[in-house]
Enzyme design. Sequence first.
Site, mmCIF file in Angstrom:
data_model
loop_
_atom_site.group_PDB
_atom_site.id
_atom_site.type_symbol
_atom_site.label_atom_id
_atom_site.label_comp_id
_atom_site.label_asym_id
_atom_site.label_seq_id
_atom_site.Cartn_x
_atom_site.Cartn_y
_atom_site.Cartn_z
ATOM 1 N N ASP A 144 4.549 -16.001 1.269
ATOM 2 C CA ASP A 144 5.379 -16.016 0.059
ATOM 3 C C ASP A 144 6.846 -15.858 0.460
ATOM 4 O OD1 ASP A 144 6.546 -15.699 -2.418
ATOM 5 O OD2 ASP A 144 4.878 -14.537 -3.217
ATOM 6 N N GLU A 185 10.521 -16.520 -0.270
ATOM 7 C CA GLU A 185 11.417 -16.813 -1.391
ATOM 8 C C GLU A 185 12.883 -16.676 -0.961
ATOM 9 O OE1 GLU A 185 10.271 -14.720 -4.967
ATOM 10 O OE2 GLU A 185 8.164 -14.733 -4.381
ATOM 11 N N TYR A 186 13.519 -17.743 -0.421
ATOM 12 C CA TYR A 186 13.063 -19.121 -0.333
ATOM 13 C C TYR A 186 13.555 -19.694 0.976
ATOM 14 C CZ TYR A 186 12.381 -18.457 -5.333
ATOM 15 O OH TYR A 186 11.989 -17.966 -6.538
ATOM 16 N N ASP A 188 -1.604 -15.726 2.762
ATOM 17 C CA ASP A 188 -0.675 -16.414 1.871
ATOM 18 C C ASP A 188 0.747 -16.067 2.302
ATOM 19 O OD1 ASP A 188 0.137 -17.791 -0.681
ATOM 20 O OD2 ASP A 188 0.910 -15.793 -1.114
ATOM 21 N N GLY A 217 5.383 -11.126 2.124
ATOM 22 C CA GLY A 217 6.729 -11.489 1.714
ATOM 23 C C GLY A 217 7.014 -11.072 0.298
ATOM 24 N N GLY A 218 7.149 -12.067 -0.612
ATOM 25 C CA GLY A 218 7.527 -11.772 -1.980
ATOM 26 C C GLY A 218 9.034 -11.650 -2.118
ATOM 27 N N THR A 235 11.037 -9.184 -2.647
ATOM 28 C CA THR A 235 11.716 -8.078 -1.968
ATOM 29 C C THR A 235 11.711 -8.228 -0.453
ATOM 30 O OG1 THR A 235 11.051 -6.621 -3.783
ATOM 31 C CG2 THR A 235 11.780 -5.567 -1.742
ATOM 32 N N ASP A 279 -13.204 11.568 4.943
ATOM 33 C CA ASP A 279 -13.283 11.158 6.340
ATOM 34 C C ASP A 279 -13.938 9.794 6.529
ATOM 35 O OD1 ASP A 279 -15.796 11.944 5.557
ATOM 36 O OD2 ASP A 279 -16.246 13.050 7.392
ATOM 37 N N THR A 281 5.780 -21.569 -11.384
ATOM 38 C CA THR A 281 6.310 -22.234 -12.568
ATOM 39 C C THR A 281 6.536 -21.233 -13.703
ATOM 40 O OG1 THR A 281 4.013 -22.861 -13.033
ATOM 41 C CG2 THR A 281 5.435 -24.522 -12.035
ATOM 42 N N TYR A 282 7.366 -20.283 -13.448
ATOM 43 C CA TYR A 282 7.782 -19.258 -14.412
ATOM 44 C C TYR A 282 9.087 -18.676 -13.903
ATOM 45 C CZ TYR A 282 4.761 -16.957 -10.963
ATOM 46 O OH TYR A 282 4.145 -16.579 -9.796
#
Length: 610
Positions: free
Chosen positions: A384, A386-387, A382, A343-344, A346, A316, A452-453
């Site tokens: 995110d 894409e894109y 943040d 975001g991200g 998905t 509780d 950067t990946y």
Amino acid sequence: MRFRHRAAAGFAILVLPLAGIVGLSGHAQASAEAAPTATATFTKTGDWGNGFGGNWTVKNTGASAISSWTVEWDFPSDTKVGSAWDATVTNSGNHWTAKNVGWNGAIAPGASVSFGFNGTGPGSPSNCTLNGGSCDGGPSVPGDNPPSAPGTPTASGVTDTSVKLSWGAATDDKGVKNYDVLRDGKKVATVTTTSYTDNGLTAGTDYSYSVQARDTADQTGPVSASVAVHTTGGGGGNPPTGDKVKLGYFTEWGIYGRNYNVKNLVTSGSASKITHINYAFGNVTGGKCAIGDSYADYDKAFTADQSVSGVADNWDQPLRGNFNQLRQLKAKYPNIKVLYSFGGWTWSGGFADAAKNPAAFAQSCYDLVHDPRWSDVFDGIDIDWEYPNACGLTCDSSGPAAFKNLLAAVRAKFGKELVTAATTADGSAGGKIDLTDYAGASQYVDWYNVMTYDFFGAWDAKGPTAPHSPLTSYDGIPKDGFNTADAIARYKAQGVPAKKLLLGIGFYGRGWTGVTQDAPGGTATGAAPGTYEAGIEDYKVLKTSCPTTGTIAGTAYAHCGSNWWSYDTPATIKSKMAWANSQGLGGAFFWEFSGDTSNGELVSALSSGL
């Protein structure tokens, strides 16, 4: 970030203390011996919308055998038990009773038995008793509520070795007897007043204090929120971090199959080596910010061994879940700032609607991030996407100014709080960087997390094999501009300040199978097997299952059997950090904590390299 998928919750656990049992006449328990040294724990084993699976475990924590047991609890009126097994389950209204069957009543010391059922409705058990006593093993006091949580302590008179703590009184139906004072989750004193001075501390050291009340029956109530204290002198505290950002993503779904909790940041040593955490992800839907996974975010009850504070969540208490764990982490490491990332991969499809009314979007995000239940947890937001004006999981056609307009609205609403964004690393001519006004938008952000990946991977099932995070170009690279150096150069050329660019590191590898050659550029037949998804695997697994063969463009690669992987190691991360420093970048970030080893060797390499 290509692989940001939400994992389904495997289970939910509630350890239920006594909380005002609703007694029922006629429910005699003469056959059930009192068992103050036993516990009953409820586990939600599955949830299919209009129904769920439930399991109770009765454990004998005492020194003598139990001959029979009875578990009682209340459900909300819209929640009921259907079929049950390994117990006889009955009810009177919303009050449910489960008694052992003939073969499982006896429980030896240290042993346990379980029974289960299928239920309907959304509710959770409350007011649990076991053989008339508390289900958490507390004293046998049915009908006596535990005390409320005391007020959050305030600290005063901080010296090198001491601090005075004061807090608001708790309430109880039978009266509060005293208070336990907890330092870093462990009891250091029990007092009858609402203040305490803790002595014998170490100079220049961080501590976290909370309190809990005890009633006249010695029942403990919920633990208060904590206060962070840093003793004077000593030059200690959190290690210096300079002006470089050292940021890691923490995924809300990592607490499920990966079993990676906020506490792992402490046990791995990573928490002392970072400056920021991005909590991923909030949803973007209907043009607004929304909760991503409410159970993981603020409802899941963590056990004492899973908790940063070392204290189990109560059923509780006002806030549980990852948000509360992040609150405890910040109390222990007050230098860490936490941003809520929306975001991200998905959930970026929702930004198209958000871009139609940026002010309304910004307001919805502000309201969610500053919800009174967790407003102290987050230091900013943040974005995110894409894109913007390009294709990711979905394609966006909002135009090159949409991203700038959105961030302008977010900055206007969030003021001096942190506002950041994750951005593409497509440095090719006419690529994703060129399609959006990132320079114009940069005036509204503290920094960009440049991803950067994921430049190359087994979505190109036949190859050619290539490092997924090349620092520079190399002879035979499959696509020009798909490397870190070209991406950073293109942002700079567009007018984004170097100090607002962070270099991204993946704590995972990408790989193919059906590969015969060691060097990059080989053909393949498909994605290499992975623990959670084909073609991807955590560094902590790859470092031993497929050790490195060589290095190309600043990134390691490995050929083992017919599988070919590329991933960053402590050595390649240090070299990338040196490059980031030489470029005047603002720091680095990584996706994501759970891919690292249990002692945080990749985080250590990133931190020391900056």
